[in-house]
Design an enzyme around this catalytic site. Structure first.
Site, mmCIF file in Angstrom:
data_model
loop_
_atom_site.group_PDB
_atom_site.id
_atom_site.type_symbol
_atom_site.label_atom_id
_atom_site.label_comp_id
_atom_site.label_asym_id
_atom_site.label_seq_id
_atom_site.Cartn_x
_atom_site.Cartn_y
_atom_site.Cartn_z
ATOM 1 N N PRO A 12 0.813 -1.213 0.000
ATOM 2 C CA PRO A 12 0.000 0.000 0.000
ATOM 3 C C PRO A 12 0.848 1.266 0.000
ATOM 4 O O PRO A 12 1.714 1.447 0.848
ATOM 5 C CB PRO A 12 -0.814 -0.106 1.294
ATOM 6 C CG PRO A 12 -0.746 -1.530 1.674
ATOM 7 C CD PRO A 12 0.566 -2.038 1.172
ATOM 8 N N ARG A 35 19.148 19.512 -4.506
ATOM 9 C CA ARG A 35 19.952 18.429 -3.926
ATOM 10 C C ARG A 35 20.625 17.597 -4.997
ATOM 11 O O ARG A 35 20.177 17.550 -6.136
ATOM 12 C CB ARG A 35 19.037 17.515 -3.077
ATOM 13 C CG ARG A 35 18.371 18.298 -1.971
ATOM 14 C CD ARG A 35 17.618 17.437 -1.024
ATOM 15 N NE ARG A 35 16.500 18.218 -0.490
ATOM 16 C CZ ARG A 35 15.795 17.862 0.567
ATOM 17 N NH1 ARG A 35 16.072 16.751 1.186
ATOM 18 N NH2 ARG A 35 14.810 18.614 0.987
ATOM 19 N N ARG A 48 16.544 -2.844 -3.032
ATOM 20 C CA ARG A 48 15.234 -2.692 -3.655
ATOM 21 C C ARG A 48 15.346 -2.764 -5.162
ATOM 22 O O ARG A 48 16.336 -2.330 -5.755
ATOM 23 C CB ARG A 48 14.606 -1.352 -3.297
ATOM 24 C CG ARG A 48 13.759 -1.414 -2.048
ATOM 25 C CD ARG A 48 14.294 -0.473 -1.010
ATOM 26 N NE ARG A 48 13.608 -0.595 0.253
ATOM 27 C CZ ARG A 48 14.000 -1.421 1.207
ATOM 28 N NH1 ARG A 48 14.987 -2.257 1.024
ATOM 29 N NH2 ARG A 48 13.361 -1.440 2.360
#
Length: 275
Positions: A2, A154, A265
DNA sequence: AGACAAGCCTGTACGC
DNA sequence: TGCGTACAGGCTTGTC
Protein backbone atom coordinates in the site's frame (compact mmCIF):
# COMPACT_ATOMS: atom_id res chain seq x y z
CA UNK A 1 2.33 -2.75 -1.01
CA UNK A 2 0.00 0.00 0.00
CA UNK A 3 1.21 3.43 -1.04
CA UNK A 4 -0.69 6.70 -1.11
CA UNK A 5 -3.27 5.70 -3.79
CA UNK A 6 -4.13 2.50 -1.93
CA UNK A 7 -4.38 4.26 1.45
CA UNK A 8 -6.52 6.98 -0.12
CA UNK A 9 -8.83 4.34 -1.63
CA UNK A 10 -9.31 2.72 1.77
CA UNK A 11 -9.86 6.14 3.34
CA UNK A 12 -12.60 7.06 0.90
CA UNK A 13 -14.35 3.72 1.45
CA UNK A 14 -14.06 4.17 5.19
CA UNK A 15 -15.38 7.69 5.03
CA UNK A 16 -18.54 6.56 3.26
CA UNK A 17 -19.18 3.64 5.57
CA UNK A 18 -18.16 4.39 9.17
CA UNK A 19 -18.77 8.08 9.84
CA UNK A 20 -21.07 8.41 12.83
CA UNK A 21 -20.50 4.87 14.09
CA UNK A 22 -19.70 4.39 17.76
CA UNK A 23 -17.01 1.94 18.85
CA UNK A 24 -18.61 -0.42 21.36
CA UNK A 25 -15.82 -2.97 21.76
CA UNK A 26 -12.13 -3.23 20.95
CA UNK A 27 -9.97 -6.32 20.60
CA UNK A 28 -6.32 -5.37 20.35
CA UNK A 29 -4.64 -8.75 20.40
CA UNK A 30 -1.60 -8.05 18.28
CA UNK A 31 1.00 -6.52 20.58
CA UNK A 32 3.32 -5.70 17.70
CA UNK A 33 0.58 -3.86 15.86
CA UNK A 34 -0.01 -1.54 18.81
CA UNK A 35 3.66 -1.41 19.81
CA UNK A 36 3.82 2.36 19.87
CA UNK A 37 1.65 2.30 22.98
CA UNK A 38 -0.02 -0.89 24.25
CA UNK A 39 -3.17 -2.97 23.75
CA UNK A 40 -4.67 -1.48 26.92
CA UNK A 41 -4.05 2.11 25.90
CA UNK A 42 -5.45 1.56 22.42
CA UNK A 43 -8.54 -0.11 23.84
CA UNK A 44 -9.14 2.53 26.51
CA UNK A 45 -8.75 5.40 24.07
CA UNK A 46 -11.13 3.89 21.50
CA UNK A 47 -13.98 2.41 23.52
CA UNK A 48 -17.11 4.55 23.41
CA UNK A 49 -15.72 6.93 20.80
CA UNK A 50 -17.67 7.90 17.70
CA UNK A 51 -15.96 8.29 14.34
CA UNK A 52 -16.37 11.84 13.08
CA UNK A 53 -14.11 11.96 10.03
CA UNK A 54 -11.21 10.56 8.08
CA UNK A 55 -8.11 12.05 6.54
CA UNK A 56 -4.67 10.98 5.39
CA UNK A 57 -1.05 12.09 5.60
CA UNK A 58 1.25 10.29 3.21
CA UNK A 59 0.70 6.59 3.82
CA UNK A 60 -0.90 7.19 7.22
CA UNK A 61 -4.66 6.80 7.41
CA UNK A 62 -6.26 9.07 10.02
CA UNK A 63 -9.55 8.17 11.68
CA UNK A 64 -10.90 11.18 13.56
CA UNK A 65 -12.74 10.60 16.83
CA UNK A 66 -15.33 12.64 18.70
CA UNK A 67 -12.89 13.54 21.48
CA UNK A 68 -10.50 15.02 18.88
CA UNK A 69 -8.08 12.13 19.09
CA UNK A 70 -6.78 10.42 15.98
CA UNK A 71 -6.51 6.73 15.34
CA UNK A 72 -3.50 6.43 13.01
CA UNK A 73 -3.19 3.34 10.85
CA UNK A 74 -0.13 2.48 8.76
CA UNK A 75 -0.48 -0.59 6.54
CA UNK A 76 3.23 -0.83 5.70
CA UNK A 77 3.79 -3.90 3.56
CA UNK A 78 1.01 -6.32 4.28
CA UNK A 79 -1.59 -4.53 6.38
CA UNK A 80 -5.26 -4.57 5.41
CA UNK A 81 -8.28 -2.79 6.84
CA UNK A 82 -11.43 -4.82 6.33
CA UNK A 83 -14.99 -3.80 7.20
CA UNK A 84 -17.28 -6.79 7.66
CA UNK A 85 -20.11 -8.19 9.74
CA UNK A 86 -19.10 -8.79 13.33
CA UNK A 87 -19.81 -12.49 12.98
CA UNK A 88 -17.73 -12.96 9.82
CA UNK A 89 -14.97 -15.57 10.21
CA UNK A 90 -11.69 -14.19 11.53
CA UNK A 91 -8.90 -14.08 8.98
CA UNK A 92 -5.46 -15.25 10.07
CA UNK A 93 -3.29 -12.44 11.43
CA UNK A 94 -6.19 -10.28 12.58
CA UNK A 95 -4.57 -8.04 15.19
CA UNK A 96 -7.11 -5.33 15.98
CA UNK A 97 -10.92 -5.41 15.81
CA UNK A 98 -13.27 -2.47 16.38
CA UNK A 99 -16.89 -3.49 16.94
CA UNK A 100 -19.38 -0.77 15.97
CA UNK A 101 -22.85 -0.03 17.29
CA UNK A 102 -24.35 -1.51 14.12
CA UNK A 103 -22.68 -4.92 14.68
CA UNK A 104 -20.14 -4.43 11.93
CA UNK A 105 -16.40 -4.67 12.59
CA UNK A 106 -13.35 -2.86 11.30
CA UNK A 107 -10.46 -5.32 11.31
CA UNK A 108 -6.74 -4.75 10.92
CA UNK A 109 -5.14 -7.81 9.33
CA UNK A 110 -1.37 -7.92 8.85
CA UNK A 111 0.71 -11.11 8.32
CA UNK A 112 4.10 -9.41 8.46
CA UNK A 113 3.20 -7.18 11.41
CA UNK A 114 5.14 -4.20 10.07
CA UNK A 115 1.95 -2.17 10.14
CA UNK A 116 0.65 -0.37 13.17
CA UNK A 117 -2.31 1.18 14.91
CA UNK A 118 -1.94 3.98 17.43
CA UNK A 119 -4.29 6.51 19.01
CA UNK A 120 -2.78 9.96 19.47
CA UNK A 121 -3.69 13.48 20.47
CA UNK A 122 -3.02 15.51 17.31
CA UNK A 123 -2.14 18.54 19.44
CA UNK A 124 0.86 16.50 20.67
CA UNK A 125 1.75 15.02 17.31
CA UNK A 126 5.47 15.94 17.42
CA UNK A 127 5.76 14.03 20.70
CA UNK A 128 3.34 11.15 20.18
CA UNK A 129 3.99 10.54 16.47
CA UNK A 130 7.11 12.45 15.42
CA UNK A 131 7.32 10.54 12.16
CA UNK A 132 3.87 11.78 11.15
CA UNK A 133 4.66 15.33 12.19
CA UNK A 134 7.84 15.23 10.08
CA UNK A 135 6.18 14.09 6.86
CA UNK A 136 6.82 16.18 3.78
CA UNK A 137 4.11 17.79 1.65
CA UNK A 138 1.37 15.82 -0.07
CA UNK A 139 2.36 15.01 -3.66
CA UNK A 140 -1.00 16.15 -5.04
CA UNK A 141 -0.79 19.45 -3.19
CA UNK A 142 2.80 20.61 -3.57
CA UNK A 143 3.22 23.49 -5.99
CA UNK A 144 5.48 23.08 -8.98
CA UNK A 145 7.75 25.89 -7.80
CA UNK A 146 8.26 24.37 -4.36
CA UNK A 147 8.83 20.94 -5.84
CA UNK A 148 11.43 22.36 -8.21
CA UNK A 149 13.28 24.01 -5.38
CA UNK A 150 13.40 20.82 -3.33
CA UNK A 151 14.40 18.46 -6.14
CA UNK A 152 16.93 20.66 -7.90
CA UNK A 153 18.43 21.82 -4.63
CA UNK A 154 19.95 18.43 -3.93
CA UNK A 155 22.42 16.08 -5.46
CA UNK A 156 20.52 12.97 -4.39
CA UNK A 157 19.17 10.42 -6.80
CA UNK A 158 15.75 11.20 -8.10
CA UNK A 159 14.13 7.97 -6.93
CA UNK A 160 15.63 8.27 -3.45
CA UNK A 161 13.99 11.68 -3.13
CA UNK A 162 10.61 10.46 -4.35
CA UNK A 163 10.77 7.65 -1.78
CA UNK A 164 11.87 9.92 1.05
CA UNK A 165 8.74 10.66 3.09
CA UNK A 166 10.32 13.90 4.32
CA UNK A 167 10.64 15.18 0.75
CA UNK A 168 7.16 14.24 -0.39
CA UNK A 169 4.81 11.94 1.54
CA UNK A 170 3.12 8.82 0.21
CA UNK A 171 5.20 7.47 -2.67
CA UNK A 172 6.63 3.93 -2.48
CA UNK A 173 8.59 1.68 -4.80
CA UNK A 174 5.85 1.04 -7.34
CA UNK A 175 4.80 4.62 -7.99
CA UNK A 176 8.35 5.99 -7.81
CA UNK A 177 9.26 3.82 -10.80
CA UNK A 178 6.04 4.63 -12.65
CA UNK A 179 6.52 8.36 -12.09
CA UNK A 180 10.12 8.33 -13.32
CA UNK A 181 9.05 6.47 -16.46
CA UNK A 182 6.16 8.82 -17.15
CA UNK A 183 8.55 11.78 -16.75
CA UNK A 184 11.07 10.02 -19.05
CA UNK A 185 13.78 10.39 -16.43
CA UNK A 186 16.18 7.76 -15.19
CA UNK A 187 15.75 6.83 -11.51
CA UNK A 188 19.40 7.65 -10.81
CA UNK A 189 19.50 11.18 -12.14
CA UNK A 190 20.86 13.58 -9.55
CA UNK A 191 18.38 16.25 -8.55
CA UNK A 192 20.75 19.08 -9.34
CA UNK A 193 21.35 17.71 -12.85
CA UNK A 194 17.72 18.25 -13.87
CA UNK A 195 16.40 21.19 -15.86
CA UNK A 196 13.37 23.21 -14.79
CA UNK A 197 11.50 21.64 -17.68
CA UNK A 198 12.43 18.14 -16.52
CA UNK A 199 11.32 18.77 -12.94
CA UNK A 200 8.12 20.20 -14.41
CA UNK A 201 7.60 16.90 -16.24
CA UNK A 202 8.31 15.05 -13.01
CA UNK A 203 5.79 17.12 -11.07
CA UNK A 204 3.20 16.55 -13.77
CA UNK A 205 3.93 12.80 -13.90
CA UNK A 206 3.73 12.51 -10.12
CA UNK A 207 0.31 14.13 -9.97
CA UNK A 208 -1.16 12.40 -13.01
CA UNK A 209 0.10 8.91 -12.09
CA UNK A 210 -1.08 9.16 -8.48
CA UNK A 211 -4.44 10.58 -9.52
CA UNK A 212 -4.95 7.85 -12.09
CA UNK A 213 -3.97 5.21 -9.55
CA UNK A 214 -6.51 6.58 -7.06
CA UNK A 215 -9.16 6.57 -9.79
CA UNK A 216 -8.32 2.91 -10.48
CA UNK A 217 -8.51 2.10 -6.73
CA UNK A 218 -4.82 1.31 -6.38
CA UNK A 219 -2.49 -1.50 -7.40
CA UNK A 220 -2.91 -5.10 -6.29
CA UNK A 221 0.11 -7.26 -7.14
CA UNK A 222 0.26 -11.01 -7.53
CA UNK A 223 0.73 -11.46 -3.80
CA UNK A 224 -2.61 -9.65 -3.22
CA UNK A 225 -1.20 -7.82 -0.20
CA UNK A 226 -3.36 -4.83 -0.92
CA UNK A 227 -7.14 -5.03 -1.02
CA UNK A 228 -9.74 -2.38 -0.33
CA UNK A 229 -12.09 -2.11 2.64
CA UNK A 230 -14.38 -4.72 1.11
CA UNK A 231 -11.51 -7.10 0.35
CA UNK A 232 -11.47 -6.34 -3.38
CA UNK A 233 -8.38 -5.84 -5.55
CA UNK A 234 -7.48 -2.55 -7.20
CA UNK A 235 -7.17 -2.04 -10.94
CA UNK A 236 -4.07 0.05 -11.55
CA UNK A 237 -1.63 -2.89 -11.75
CA UNK A 238 -2.77 -3.51 -15.32
CA UNK A 239 -1.60 -0.06 -16.27
CA UNK A 240 1.90 -0.29 -14.81
CA UNK A 241 4.38 0.71 -17.49
CA UNK A 242 7.51 -0.59 -15.77
CA UNK A 243 6.96 -1.96 -12.26
CA UNK A 244 7.37 -5.76 -12.13
CA UNK A 245 7.72 -5.84 -15.93
CA UNK A 246 11.40 -6.83 -16.31
CA UNK A 247 12.03 -8.18 -19.80
CA UNK A 248 8.61 -7.16 -21.08
CA UNK A 249 8.39 -4.53 -23.79
CA UNK A 250 8.24 -0.89 -22.77
CA UNK A 251 4.73 0.36 -23.45
CA UNK A 252 6.16 3.44 -25.12
CA UNK A 253 9.11 2.21 -27.21
CA UNK A 254 8.86 -1.58 -27.15
CA UNK A 255 12.34 -2.19 -25.81
CA UNK A 256 12.67 -4.52 -22.81
CA UNK A 257 12.21 -3.09 -19.34
CA UNK A 258 15.31 -3.52 -17.17
CA UNK A 259 15.40 -4.40 -13.50
CA UNK A 260 18.29 -3.27 -11.32
CA UNK A 261 18.79 -3.73 -7.58
CA UNK A 262 20.10 -0.98 -5.36
CA UNK A 263 19.94 -0.62 -1.61
CA UNK A 264 18.11 -3.95 -1.54
CA UNK A 265 15.23 -2.69 -3.66
CA UNK A 266 14.26 -3.37 -7.23
CA UNK A 267 14.03 -0.56 -9.73
CA UNK A 268 12.37 -1.06 -13.10
CA UNK A 269 13.02 1.33 -15.96
CA UNK A 270 13.34 1.68 -19.70
CA UNK A 271 16.93 2.54 -20.67
CA UNK A 272 15.73 4.00 -23.97
CA UNK A 273 12.82 6.17 -22.82
CA UNK A 274 14.33 7.33 -19.56
CA UNK A 275 17.45 9.46 -19.62
C1' DA B 1 15.16 -24.37 0.45
C1' DG B 2 16.27 -19.99 -0.05
C1' DA B 3 15.51 -15.76 -2.55
C1' DC B 4 12.32 -12.20 -2.69
C1' DA B 5 8.77 -8.80 -1.72
C1' DA B 6 9.47 -3.72 0.78
C1' DG B 7 8.40 0.69 4.45
C1' DC B 8 10.94 2.85 7.64
C1' DC B 9 14.20 3.45 11.22
C1' DT B 10 18.95 3.17 12.83
C1' DG B 11 23.75 2.89 12.43
C1' DT B 12 27.75 3.35 9.68
C1' DA B 13 30.82 4.56 6.05
C1' DC B 14 32.05 7.39 2.41
C1' DG B 15 33.20 11.43 -0.66
C1' DC B 16 33.43 16.20 -1.47
C1' DT C 1 35.74 18.41 10.16
C1' DG C 2 31.28 18.17 8.80
C1' DC C 3 27.59 17.60 6.01
C1' DG C 4 24.95 15.23 2.63
C1' DT C 5 24.43 11.03 0.85
C1' DA C 6 24.20 5.83 0.22
C1' DC C 7 23.40 1.60 1.96
C1' DA C 8 23.26 -2.56 5.00
C1' DG C 9 20.72 -4.44 8.71
C1' DG C 10 16.68 -5.36 11.32
C1' DC C 11 11.87 -6.42 11.60
C1' DT C 12 8.41 -10.20 9.33
C1' DT C 13 5.85 -14.25 6.68
C1' DG C 14 3.88 -16.00 2.55
C1' DT C 15 4.97 -17.13 -2.12
C1' DC C 16 7.51 -18.90 -5.88
Amino acid sequence: MPEMPEVETVRRDLHRRVIGRRIDAVHATGARTVRRTSPTIVRDRLIGRTITGTSRRGKYLIVELDDDQWMLVHLRMSGQLILCDGDAPLANHTHVRLRFDDERELRFVDPRTFGEVVVVDPANLPIEAPDVAALGPEPLEIERRDFDRIIRGRRRMLKAMLLDQHVVAGIGNIYADEICHAARLRYDRAGDSLSTRQVGALHNAMQSILSAAIDARGSTLRDAQYVDLGGLAGGYQDRHAVYDRAGLPCKRCGRPIVRVVGAGRSTYFCPRCQR
